[in-house]
Structure formats: C-alpha cells, structure tokens
Write a protein that holds these residues in place. Structure first.
Motif, PDB file in Angstrom:
ATOM      1  N   GLN A   1      67.371 -10.286  76.017  1.00  0.00           N
ATOM      2  CA  GLN A   1      68.757  -9.837  76.262  1.00  0.00           C
ATOM      3  C   GLN A   1      69.095  -8.707  75.287  1.00  0.00           C
ATOM      4  OE1 GLN A   1      70.505 -11.193  78.702  1.00  0.00           O
ATOM      5  NE2 GLN A   1      72.522 -11.876  78.076  1.00  0.00           N
ATOM      6  N   LEU A   2      68.650  -8.879  74.018  1.00  0.00           N
ATOM      7  CA  LEU A   2      68.969  -7.892  72.977  1.00  0.00           C
ATOM      8  C   LEU A   2      68.213  -6.586  73.256  1.00  0.00           C
ATOM      9  CD1 LEU A   2      70.486  -7.322  70.382  1.00  0.00           C
ATOM     10  CD2 LEU A   2      68.655  -8.432  69.107  1.00  0.00           C
ATOM     11  N   THR A   3      66.984  -6.715  73.738  1.00  0.00           N
ATOM     12  CA  THR A   3      66.201  -5.502  74.045  1.00  0.00           C
ATOM     13  C   THR A   3      66.860  -4.736  75.195  1.00  0.00           C
ATOM     14  OG1 THR A   3      64.282  -6.828  73.479  1.00  0.00           O
ATOM     15  CG2 THR A   3      63.838  -4.713  74.512  1.00  0.00           C
ATOM     16  N   VAL A   4      67.275  -5.498  76.220  1.00  0.00           N
ATOM     17  CA  VAL A   4      67.887  -4.865  77.404  1.00  0.00           C
ATOM     18  C   VAL A   4      69.192  -4.153  77.019  1.00  0.00           C
ATOM     19  CG1 VAL A   4      69.208  -5.483  79.481  1.00  0.00           C
ATOM     20  CG2 VAL A   4      66.865  -6.337  79.170  1.00  0.00           C
ATOM     21  N   SER A   5      70.049  -4.856  76.255  1.00  0.00           N
ATOM     22  CA  SER A   5      71.356  -4.238  75.973  1.00  0.00           C
ATOM     23  C   SER A   5      71.355  -3.469  74.659  1.00  0.00           C
ATOM     24  CB  SER A   5      72.455  -5.304  75.957  1.00  0.00           C
ATOM     25  OG  SER A   5      72.045  -6.399  75.183  1.00  0.00           O
ATOM     26  N   LYS A   6      70.133  -3.236  74.062  1.00  0.00           N
ATOM     27  CA  LYS A   6      70.000  -2.478  72.798  1.00  0.00           C
ATOM     28  C   LYS A   6      70.698  -3.214  71.655  1.00  0.00           C
ATOM     29  CE  LYS A   6      68.100   1.421  74.527  1.00  0.00           C
ATOM     30  NZ  LYS A   6      67.517   0.529  75.585  1.00  0.00           N
ATOM     31  N   ARG A   7      72.047  -3.440  71.790  1.00  0.00           N
ATOM     32  CA  ARG A   7      72.743  -4.219  70.753  1.00  0.00           C
ATOM     33  C   ARG A   7      73.925  -4.907  71.426  1.00  0.00           C
ATOM     34  NH1 ARG A   7      74.778   1.317  68.659  1.00  0.00           N
ATOM     35  NH2 ARG A   7      76.964   1.205  69.191  1.00  0.00           N
ATOM     36  N   PHE A   8      74.455  -5.949  70.776  1.00  0.00           N
ATOM     37  CA  PHE A   8      75.556  -6.719  71.361  1.00  0.00           C
ATOM     38  C   PHE A   8      76.891  -6.164  70.864  1.00  0.00           C
ATOM     39  CE2 PHE A   8      72.652  -9.268  73.350  1.00  0.00           C
ATOM     40  CZ  PHE A   8      71.988 -10.225  72.598  1.00  0.00           C
ATOM     41  N   SER A   9      77.945  -6.385  71.704  1.00  0.00           N
ATOM     42  CA  SER A   9      79.305  -6.014  71.278  1.00  0.00           C
ATOM     43  C   SER A   9      79.707  -6.956  70.144  1.00  0.00           C
ATOM     44  CB  SER A   9      80.268  -6.215  72.457  1.00  0.00           C
ATOM     45  OG  SER A   9      80.387  -7.627  72.696  1.00  0.00           O
ATOM     46  N   GLU A  10      80.758  -6.564  69.394  1.00  0.00           N
ATOM     47  CA  GLU A  10      81.213  -7.426  68.295  1.00  0.00           C
ATOM     48  C   GLU A  10      81.630  -8.815  68.786  1.00  0.00           C
ATOM     49  OE1 GLU A  10      83.983  -4.595  66.090  1.00  0.00           O
ATOM     50  OE2 GLU A  10      82.756  -5.445  64.502  1.00  0.00           O
ATOM     51  N   PRO A  11      82.428  -8.924  69.894  1.00  0.00           N
ATOM     52  CA  PRO A  11      82.807 -10.276  70.340  1.00  0.00           C
ATOM     53  C   PRO A  11      81.589 -11.130  70.705  1.00  0.00           C
ATOM     54  CG  PRO A  11      84.212  -8.632  71.374  1.00  0.00           C
ATOM     55  CD  PRO A  11      83.120  -7.874  70.678  1.00  0.00           C
ATOM     56  N   THR A  12      80.582 -10.530  71.369  1.00  0.00           N
ATOM     57  CA  THR A  12      79.385 -11.309  71.750  1.00  0.00           C
ATOM     58  C   THR A  12      78.617 -11.743  70.509  1.00  0.00           C
ATOM     59  OG1 THR A  12      79.242 -10.096  73.836  1.00  0.00           O
ATOM     60  CG2 THR A  12      77.237 -11.223  73.097  1.00  0.00           C
TER      61      THR A  12
ATOM     62  N   GLU B   1      71.001  -7.657  63.174  1.00  0.00           N
ATOM     63  CA  GLU B   1      70.156  -7.241  64.316  1.00  0.00           C
ATOM     64  C   GLU B   1      70.948  -7.296  65.624  1.00  0.00           C
ATOM     65  OE1 GLU B   1      66.223  -8.992  64.512  1.00  0.00           O
ATOM     66  OE2 GLU B   1      65.731  -7.753  66.268  1.00  0.00           O
ATOM     67  N   PHE B   2      71.851  -8.276  65.762  1.00  0.00           N
ATOM     68  CA  PHE B   2      72.684  -8.352  66.979  1.00  0.00           C
ATOM     69  C   PHE B   2      73.531  -7.083  67.115  1.00  0.00           C
ATOM     70  CE2 PHE B   2      73.117 -13.317  67.234  1.00  0.00           C
ATOM     71  CZ  PHE B   2      71.918 -13.390  67.939  1.00  0.00           C
ATOM     72  N   LEU B   3      74.064  -6.595  65.979  1.00  0.00           N
ATOM     73  CA  LEU B   3      75.021  -5.471  66.034  1.00  0.00           C
ATOM     74  C   LEU B   3      74.340  -4.108  66.002  1.00  0.00           C
ATOM     75  CD1 LEU B   3      77.691  -6.960  63.610  1.00  0.00           C
ATOM     76  CD2 LEU B   3      77.990  -6.559  66.070  1.00  0.00           C
ATOM     77  N   VAL B   4      73.151  -4.052  65.390  1.00  0.00           N
ATOM     78  CA  VAL B   4      72.487  -2.751  65.189  1.00  0.00           C
ATOM     79  C   VAL B   4      71.327  -2.568  66.168  1.00  0.00           C
ATOM     80  CG1 VAL B   4      71.264  -1.306  63.496  1.00  0.00           C
ATOM     81  CG2 VAL B   4      73.179  -2.728  62.753  1.00  0.00           C
ATOM     82  N   GLY B   5      70.682  -3.687  66.564  1.00  0.00           N
ATOM     83  CA  GLY B   5      69.551  -3.607  67.491  1.00  0.00           C
ATOM     84  C   GLY B   5      68.213  -3.650  66.772  1.00  0.00           C
ATOM     85  N   LYS B   6      68.268  -3.604  65.419  1.00  0.00           N
ATOM     86  CA  LYS B   6      67.021  -3.836  64.671  1.00  0.00           C
ATOM     87  C   LYS B   6      67.375  -4.482  63.338  1.00  0.00           C
ATOM     88  CE  LYS B   6      66.696   1.034  63.050  1.00  0.00           C
ATOM     89  NZ  LYS B   6      67.436   0.790  61.813  1.00  0.00           N
ATOM     90  N   PRO B   7      66.414  -5.200  62.719  1.00  0.00           N
ATOM     91  CA  PRO B   7      66.732  -5.953  61.493  1.00  0.00           C
ATOM     92  C   PRO B   7      66.920  -5.011  60.302  1.00  0.00           C
ATOM     93  CG  PRO B   7      64.430  -6.295  62.107  1.00  0.00           C
ATOM     94  CD  PRO B   7      65.048  -5.443  63.179  1.00  0.00           C
ATOM     95  N   PRO B   8      67.671  -5.430  59.280  1.00  0.00           N
ATOM     96  CA  PRO B   8      68.065  -4.538  58.175  1.00  0.00           C
ATOM     97  C   PRO B   8      66.932  -4.076  57.277  1.00  0.00           C
ATOM     98  CG  PRO B   8      68.747  -6.801  57.727  1.00  0.00           C
ATOM     99  CD  PRO B   8      68.200  -6.780  59.123  1.00  0.00           C
ATOM    100  N   PHE B   9      65.850  -4.857  57.168  1.00  0.00           N
ATOM    101  CA  PHE B   9      64.805  -4.525  56.169  1.00  0.00           C
ATOM    102  C   PHE B   9      63.549  -3.978  56.829  1.00  0.00           C
ATOM    103  CE2 PHE B   9      67.461  -6.328  53.093  1.00  0.00           C
ATOM    104  CZ  PHE B   9      67.942  -7.540  53.567  1.00  0.00           C
ATOM    105  N   GLU B  10      63.662  -3.588  58.080  1.00  0.00           N
ATOM    106  CA  GLU B  10      62.469  -3.125  58.816  1.00  0.00           C
ATOM    107  C   GLU B  10      61.951  -1.825  58.201  1.00  0.00           C
ATOM    108  OE1 GLU B  10      61.918  -3.599  63.464  1.00  0.00           O
ATOM    109  OE2 GLU B  10      62.984  -1.739  62.974  1.00  0.00           O
TER     110      GLU B  10
END
Ligand SMILES: CC(C)n1nc(-c2ccc(NC(=O)/C=C/C(=O)c3ccc(F)c(C(F)(F)F)c3)cc2)c2c(N)ncnc21
Length: 285
Positions: free
Chosen positions: A103-114, A203-212
């Motif tokens: 789901q995260l890959t498809v939508s790149k990143r989630f909205s704040e409410p999601t 990762e939900f908000l940005v689409g990738k993890p912070p320490f990558e």
C-alpha cells in the motif's frame, strides 16, 4: 473458527486450501477456508526441519501458546495450530487488505490522517502486547497487514520474545528499524518497539525510512546518533511525535500511551472521523 469435524484437534483435512498469499518468515502462507462454514483463514506452513534445530520445540510450543492468547483487533489472531510428520500449520486470521508495504509503495506516502490512524492502532496493539510482556522486535511495514475495514494488523510474530532479552537478532532483512541499543548489542526492552514505530511514522509520511543510506556503516552511525532530517512535507505535529520516539536513550522515549494521546494523533484522527462523517452525509444526501 468453528470446531473441527471430529471433535478436538483440527487437521489439514478440515480446510480447503486456496491460492498462496506469499512467503512469510520460515514458511509459505495460503488462503484457506473451513470445509464446514467456509470461514476464511490464512494458513502458514512451517517446516519442522527449519525450526527444530537444537531442541527449540518446547520454546516453540510456549511461544505459539503465547501468541494464541493475544487477542486484539490490530493483531492477526492465531486461531489454532497443528502439525503432521514434517510440518507445523498455523491457522491465522486472514487480512484481506494485504501487505502494508505494498500500500505504501503504491501511494508513495500516506496522508497525515492515515498515518496518524495507523500509528494509533499500532500503539494500541503494542501496549496490549507489552502488558502481556511480549515485545515484537520486528515492527516494519513488511510485517504489517491491512484488515477488511482498512485497519492495521500486526502479523508474523515469528521473532517475538519475552522482555527483556539480549537474544542476538540475526541480521536478516533491513536494519533500518534497528534501535541504537540493538546496534550496540546491549540488552533491549520493549522500548525497541517505540523506536521502531518512530521509524515507521517517518516512513509512512516520507515514503522511506529516516536512516536509509547506501552503505551500512553510514546507516549504523546515523542510527546510533539518531541523526536524520525531515523533508518540508513533514509538519510540526508529526515532527514533535517522531522526535519523542527517535531518541537514543531507550528510557527517554515517550510511552505508547503518550503516543495515543499525542495532539497530532488526536487532531488528525478527529479530522479523519469528521471527513468520513461528511462523506457519509454527502453519499446519503
Ligand atoms: C504472506 C501474506 C502477506 N500474509 N502473511 C500473513 C501472515 C500473518 C500473520 C502470521 N503470523 C505468524 O506467522 C505468527 C507466528 C507465531 O505466532 C509464531 C510464534 C512462535 C514461533 F516460534 C513461531 C515460529 F514461526 F517460529 F514457529 C511463530 C503469518 C502470516 C497473512 C494473513 N494473515 N492474511 C493475509 N495475508 C498474509
């Protein structure tokens, strides 16, 4: 899941096996349904040979016993289990929404409410686990599923242990979610799950993890220093919550209850509920 045909233990003959759902940890997962009642389940097939290396079967029994007593709307239920000569079968709640990371890959990143709703659900599920002295230790999008109402479901507990533990985590899969204390090989507690949901929220908000980072040593160094940056798309409320979770000192991380009560989570969830109500009114109008 209704009782098996011949009283007592289920066997594989009580189920009709459907399509494979994918590869979980240790084994494959199939969609299945009970022959009586057509109740949908997911069946994970584990090969004994892969699990029973050096007599861990009693620990296995205890672990699976613990999981089968975990009962929470955001945790995939382990209904029952049985085995035959070569395999162990776990009969699990089926999550029709599939994998969170897809789901995260498809939508790149989630909205704040999601993102906030998922954070509330995972914090609620983890505080339930911690009250039962179970730490998951492997919270990442790959181990999260989506239920029939779009709700988050934690799955694949194959790595859960009793807190506190210093069991070495064999570095399989991404280490983006490892907290500093595990990178340093120190003892760890349920605070590892707090760090992990901080990484997850990012990762939900940005689409990738912070320490990558392209090379591992940079990732380790960034984790140990909790060094990361936010893109402008991450607003103040979310930064405040993530900043309270991605803290090097495990004891200084905010608690799961504070996550659930955080003003960004509460505000975004109210906004989501208002928007869903508004949609319902418009649809019925
Ligand atoms: C492939 C796709 C993505 N997939 N995967 C699932 C799925 C969801 C949950 C699980 N849960 C477990 O594995 C639980 C394992 C244990 O409690 C356990 C405890 C102690 C042990 F020693 C062990 C042991 F593994 F070491 F034995 C296990 C597994 C698969 C799934 C689903 N439910 N619905 C739809 N699609 C789905």
């Amino acid at each position: 899941v209704n009782t098996p045909q011949k009283g007592g233990k289920f066997t594989i003959n009580d189920f009709e096996i459907g399509r494979p759902l994918g590869k979980g940890k240790f084994g494959s997962v199939y969609l299945a349904r009970t022959k009586t009642g057509h109740f949908h389940v997911a069946i994970k097939v584990l090969f004994k040979s892969q699990l029973i290396s050096g007599g861990v079967e009693h620990q296995l029994e205890r672990e699976i016993e613990i999981q089968s007593h975990l009962n929470h709307p955001n945790i995939i239920k382990l209904y029952t289990y049985f085995w035959d000569a070569k395999k162990i079968y776990l009969v699990l709640e089926y999550a029709p929404g599939g994998e969170m990371y897809k789901q995260l890959t498809v939508s790149k990143r989630f909205s704040e409410p999601t993102a906030a709703k998922y954070m509330y659900e995972i914090a609620d599920a983890l505080s339930y686990c911690h009250r039962k002295n179970v730490i998951h230790r492997d919270i990442k999008p790959e181990n999260l599923l989506i239920g029939s109402q779009g709700e988050l479901k934690i799955g694949d507990f194959g790595w859960s242990v009793h807190a506190p533990s210093n069991k070495r985590q064999t570095m399989c899969g991404t280490m983006d979610y490892l907290p500093p204390e595990m990178v340093n090989g120190a003892d760890h507690s349920d605070a590892v799950d707090l760090w992990a949901i901080g990484v997850l929220c990012y990762e939900f908000l940005v689409g990738k993890p912070p320490f990558e980072h392209e090379d591992q040593s940079k990732t380790y160094a960034a984790i140990k220093a909790a060094r990361f940056t936010y893109p402008d798309s991450v607003k103040k409320g979310a930064r405040d919550l993530i900043g309270r979770l991605l803290v090097v000192d495990p004891k200084a991380r905010c608690t799961l209850e504070q996550v659930k009560e955080h003003y960004w989570i509460q505000g975004m969830m109210e906004a989501k509920i208002r928007a869903e109500k508004q949609q319902k009114i418009e649809k019925e109008a």
